[in-house]
Design an enzyme around this catalytic site. Sequence first.
Site, PDB file in Angstrom:
ATOM      1  N   LYS A 202       0.881  -1.173   0.000  1.00 26.51           N
ATOM      2  CA  LYS A 202       0.000   0.000   0.000  1.00 26.51           C
ATOM      3  C   LYS A 202       0.913   1.216   0.000  1.00 26.51           C
ATOM      4  O   LYS A 202       1.820   1.321   0.835  1.00 26.51           O
ATOM      5  CB  LYS A 202      -0.894   0.007   1.242  1.00 26.51           C
ATOM      6  CG  LYS A 202      -2.001   1.052   1.188  1.00 26.51           C
ATOM      7  CD  LYS A 202      -3.166   0.569   0.347  1.00 26.51           C
ATOM      8  CE  LYS A 202      -4.302   1.578   0.330  1.00 26.51           C
ATOM      9  NZ  LYS A 202      -5.504   1.058  -0.313  1.00 26.51           N
TER      10      LYS A 202
ATOM     11  N   ASN B  51       0.981   2.532  -8.071  1.00 26.03           N
ATOM     12  CA  ASN B  51       0.996   1.064  -8.105  1.00 26.03           C
ATOM     13  C   ASN B  51       2.064   0.532  -9.057  1.00 26.03           C
ATOM     14  O   ASN B  51       2.811  -0.398  -8.729  1.00 26.03           O
ATOM     15  CB  ASN B  51      -0.368   0.530  -8.540  1.00 26.03           C
ATOM     16  CG  ASN B  51      -1.458   0.784  -7.530  1.00 26.03           C
ATOM     17  OD1 ASN B  51      -1.212   1.325  -6.454  1.00 26.03           O
ATOM     18  ND2 ASN B  51      -2.674   0.399  -7.866  1.00 26.03           N
TER      19      ASN B  51
ATOM     20  N   SER C 209      -1.489  -1.609  -4.154  1.00 21.49           N
ATOM     21  CA  SER C 209      -2.620  -0.711  -3.962  1.00 21.49           C
ATOM     22  C   SER C 209      -2.092   0.618  -3.440  1.00 21.49           C
ATOM     23  O   SER C 209      -0.974   0.703  -2.926  1.00 21.49           O
ATOM     24  CB  SER C 209      -3.626  -1.296  -2.958  1.00 21.49           C
ATOM     25  OG  SER C 209      -4.221  -2.480  -3.459  1.00 21.49           O
ATOM     26  N   SER C 210      -2.900   1.649  -3.562  1.00 19.03           N
ATOM     27  CA  SER C 210      -2.481   2.955  -3.078  1.00 19.03           C
ATOM     28  C   SER C 210      -3.678   3.708  -2.522  1.00 19.03           C
ATOM     29  O   SER C 210      -4.825   3.396  -2.822  1.00 19.03           O
ATOM     30  CB  SER C 210      -1.802   3.757  -4.196  1.00 19.03           C
ATOM     31  OG  SER C 210      -2.593   3.755  -5.371  1.00 19.03           O
TER      32      SER C 210
ATOM     33  N   GLU D 247      -6.120  -5.533 -15.104  1.00 13.79           N
ATOM     34  CA  GLU D 247      -5.917  -4.321 -15.896  1.00 13.79           C
ATOM     35  C   GLU D 247      -6.652  -4.478 -17.217  1.00 13.79           C
ATOM     36  O   GLU D 247      -6.601  -5.543 -17.840  1.00 13.79           O
ATOM     37  CB  GLU D 247      -4.416  -4.147 -16.153  1.00 13.79           C
ATOM     38  CG  GLU D 247      -4.016  -2.889 -16.867  1.00 13.79           C
ATOM     39  CD  GLU D 247      -3.851  -1.695 -15.945  1.00 13.79           C
ATOM     40  OE1 GLU D 247      -4.033  -1.855 -14.722  1.00 13.79           O
ATOM     41  OE2 GLU D 247      -3.555  -0.611 -16.454  1.00 13.79           O
TER      42      GLU D 247
ATOM     43  N   SER E 185      -7.991  -6.677  -7.288  1.00 12.74           N
ATOM     44  CA  SER E 185      -7.637  -5.263  -7.241  1.00 12.74           C
ATOM     45  C   SER E 185      -7.223  -4.815  -8.631  1.00 12.74           C
ATOM     46  O   SER E 185      -6.668  -5.589  -9.412  1.00 12.74           O
ATOM     47  CB  SER E 185      -6.492  -5.061  -6.240  1.00 12.74           C
ATOM     48  OG  SER E 185      -6.059  -3.715  -6.215  1.00 12.74           O
TER      49      SER E 185
END
Length: 367
Positions: A162, A194, A230-231, A301, A347
Amino acid sequence: MPAPIEVRKVPLHNVSDASELAKLVDEGVMEADRVVAVIGKTEGNGGVNDYTRIIADRAFREVLLEKGSRSKEEVGEIPIVWSGGTDGVISPHATVFATLPEDAVEKTDEPRLTVGFAMSDALLPEDIGRITMVEKVAEGVRRAMAEAGITDPADVHYVQTKTPLLTIETIRDAKARGQETYYDEPHGSMDLSNGTTALGIAVALGEIEMPEQKQVMRDLSLFSAVASCSSGVELDRAQIVVVGNARGHGGAYRIGHSVMTDALDQDGIWNAIRDAGLELPERPHPSDLGDRLVNVFLKCEADPTGYVRGRRNAMLDDSDVFWHRQIKATVGGVAASVTGDPAVFVSVAAVHQGPSGGGPVAAIVRA
C-alpha cells in the site's frame, strides 16, 4: 526461523464491521497480539476519495487494541491493507494473518507459509512515479523478505503493498518546496503509484534490472509476477507485506502463484492453486477444492489494446463507468467462478503487475 502462520478469511457484514475478527480471537483461533497483517476488500468506489478503507481500518485496529495488550502505537504499525471496490459479485472480506507459538505446530522441512513486513522510507509526492520510489520500495521488500525468513526470491509468491498516491494537497506541498510531481493533478496517480511500486518489487526479487525513468509506465514488458500494489491517501510510506514459503518452521498452509494472461484466463488461477501444492484433475471444478482453498489474490488491468481474445470492447472508451470498475467486476466474476466463492481479492490498476492485459494470481491453501 520464521514463526508458523495461521490464516483465515472472514466476511465484512458492513463497512465498519470487524465482528468476525473478534470472533476469531474469542474462539482462540488466533491471539490479537499475534496478528501480523490483514489484507481485505471494502465496498467503496476504489478511488482517491474511497473512505471505506479508513473506516474498515479503524474497525479492525479497534478490535486488536481491545482484545490484545499492544499499545495504540504498536497496533497502528500493523500492516492492514484495504483495496476499495467490490464491483460485481466481489464480496467484502478480509484475510487475517497471525503467528502461532512455535510449539503449537509440528516442524517440517516441507514449504510452509511465512509472512514478513516492512515499511519503506518516506515517499515524498515528487518520488511517486520516479526511480527514487523504485529504489525505496526495493529496499523495503528486501527487509520484509529477511523478516519472513526467505533467502531465495523464488520462495516469494505474493507481495502486497500500500503506497501513497497524489492529492491536490501533496502536489501543492511539493510545488511549495520547489519540486515537480509526475502529474499535476491526482487522477491517474493510483495507476502511477501502483506501477512504480511493482517495478521496485521486481527489482528486489531479481525479476528485472533497475529500469530507466523513461520505462516507468511505458515499457509494459517489465513486470513482477508476484506484485499486488494498492495505493491510497492514508499513508506516506510503502507498507510492504511479503508472503511466501519457508522450511523448518511448520504450519498448515502453503502459497503459490501464477499469472493470468488476459481477463478471462481461468487457467492462470487454477495454476496458482496447483503451484500452492493442491493436486487437481486436468479439468478442475470448484468442488475439487473442498475446504482447502483459503483465498486467491489477483490484480487486473484493462488490456490497453482494447481487445480481449480478438474481440473489441469499449471499457477504455466508456465515459459513464470508469474502466477500473468494469475490469474489476469482470475478473472478480472469473475468479469467483473458479473458487465457487465471491469473497475473492481482486484489485485493479495493475501496470507492471503481471503481463499487460492480465495480472498476477496468488493462492493460499491448506497444506
